[in-house]
Design an enzyme around this catalytic site. Structure first.
Site, short mmCIF file in Angstrom:
data_model
loop_
_atom_site.label_atom_id
_atom_site.label_comp_id
_atom_site.label_asym_id
_atom_site.label_seq_id
_atom_site.Cartn_x
_atom_site.Cartn_y
_atom_site.Cartn_z
N LYS A 195 21.75 12.64 -7.80
CA LYS A 195 22.72 13.11 -6.81
C LYS A 195 22.70 14.63 -6.78
CE LYS A 195 27.58 12.93 -5.55
NZ LYS A 195 28.88 12.32 -5.84
N LYS A 248 20.71 10.43 -3.50
CA LYS A 248 21.74 10.89 -2.57
C LYS A 248 21.72 12.41 -2.49
CE LYS A 248 26.68 11.07 -2.18
NZ LYS A 248 27.91 10.82 -2.85
C1 PBG Z 1 32.33 11.29 -5.02
C2 PBG Z 1 31.42 11.03 -3.88
C3 PBG Z 1 30.97 11.90 -2.88
C4 PBG Z 1 30.19 11.15 -2.00
C5 PBG Z 1 30.16 9.85 -2.52
N1 PBG Z 1 30.90 9.80 -3.67
C6 PBG Z 1 31.28 13.33 -2.62
C7 PBG Z 1 30.91 14.40 -3.53
O1 PBG Z 1 30.26 14.19 -4.57
O2 PBG Z 1 31.34 15.49 -3.25
C8 PBG Z 1 29.53 11.67 -0.76
C9 PBG Z 1 29.35 10.69 0.32
C10 PBG Z 1 29.05 11.24 1.67
O3 PBG Z 1 28.92 12.46 1.91
O4 PBG Z 1 28.96 10.41 2.57
N2 PBG Z 1 31.76 11.88 -6.12
ZN ZN Z 2 33.30 12.79 -7.52
#
Ligand code: PBG
Ligand code: ZN
Length: 324
Positions: A195, A248
């Site tokens: 991520k 992601k």
């Molecule tokens: C929480 C989380 C996030 C997303 C999914 N779970 C946001 C982040 O890490 O700031 C992003 C999903 C999206 O942008 O559609 N940790």
């Molecule tokens: Zn988070």
């Protein structure tokens, strides 16, 4: 195989031949639909930067789940908007937290819809970070305890799969251990293994009201410039017994999807994130692109890159087009 004897266009002559030689297929089974469950009653508020996506209270969530199920989409992933936030994100692992209540309501009506839960603290902390703060940064090991408790409470409420998105070190093992110790050895962990610290999450943070109140997430999410680091992250999660690996965001990281597909045998998930969705919505609303064609091209590109499953806000629109 040289021109003029070989002519590549022979296999593109008509739609039937094109169908026969098509290499990648997007299927409704590949799609996972995200939902934002908000505390309260009678809430259904469209997210301005994500047309067609709503913050909604439980009865509306259950209604949308019925529709999702009828469309053949096998799974949803839940995000929570709790009544109150605090430094420890207590609603995240409360027996009566927003997500726990939502899971129970969905499973009661739709036992065969797969319910995946996002396991993180940022939606529940008042400071908006993905863990507890100590000395101005997120404390990894303290956060693990809370994430494990959160995952366990989701499983107890009836979640089918838990998906940690926090990027703390050791969280897959911590979650696996507590699930196994409490009779949930059958519940898979879908790890947000790779991520990146991405600006593409902007619209989601409005939707989940989870923007960090100070600093940013770069001390725990990955640097977008790094590829080999993705292999280290994935290797750790495989060792810790993750059942799915996720990359992601998806669109700017298709190479990473391809790399992980070649290196690991676990089912691979792409998260087509909020900013990717919003860009297609905005450009099509301006009349600059063909919404449906760009959407399907984007999703099939993620599958071609190696994704087995795609978490996408487009899931319902794509399912509609796939039905024809
Ligand atoms: C929480 C989380 C996030 C997303 C999914 N779970 C946001 C982040 O890490 O700031 C992003 C999903 C999206 O942008 O559609 N940790
Ligand atoms: Zn988070």
């Amino acid at each position: 195989m040289y021109f003029p004897e070989y002519r590549a266009r022979r296999l593109r002559r008509n739609e039937n031949i094109r169908r026969m030689v098509r290499e990648t297929h997007l299927r409704v089974e590949d799609l996972i639909y995200p939902l934002f469950s908000a505390f309260g009653k009678g809430v259904r508020k469209e997210i301005p930067s994500m047309p067609g996506i709503y913050q909604q209270s439980i009865e509306h969530i259950v209604q949308e789940c019925r529709e999702v199920r009828a469309e053949g989409i096998p799974a949803v992933i839940l995000f929570g908007l709790p009544e109150t936030k605090d430094p420890m994100g207590q609603d995240a692992y409360s027996e009566t937290g927003i997500i726990q209540e939502t899971i129970r309501a969905i499973k009661k009506e739709l036992p065969d819809l797969t319910v995946i839960t996002d396991v993180c603290l940022c939606e529940y902390t008042d400071h908006g970070h993905c863990g507890v703060i100590r000395d101005g940064d997120v404390d990894n090991d303290e956060t693990l305890r809370l994430l494990a408790a959160e995952a366990l409470s989701h499983a107890r409420a009836g979640a089918d799969i838990v998906a940690p998105s926090d990027m703390m070190d050791g969280r897959v093992a911590a979650i696996r251990e507590i699930l196994d110790a409490n009779g949930f050895s059958h519940i898979p962990v879908m790890s947000y293994a790779v991520k990146y610290a991405s600006a593409y999450y902007g619209p989601f943070r409005d939707a989940a009201d989870s923007t960090p109140q100070f600093g940013d997430r770069r001390s725990y999410q990955m640097d977008p410039a790094n590829r080999r680091e993705a292999f280290r992250e994935a290797a750790l999660d495989v060792q810790e017994c993750a059942d799915f690996l996720m990359v992601k965001p998806a669109l700017a990281y298709l190479d990473i999807l391809r790399d992980l597909k070649e290196r690991y045998d676990l089912p691979l998930v792409a998260y087509n994130v909020s900013g990717e969705y919003s860009m297609i919505k905005a450009a099509s609303q301006a009349g600059w692109i063909d919404h449906d064609r760009v959407m399907m091209e984007t999703l099939v590109g993620m599958k071609r890159a190696g994704a087995d499953l795609i978490i996408t806000y487009h899931a319902r629109e794509a399912a509609r087009l796939l039905r024809g």
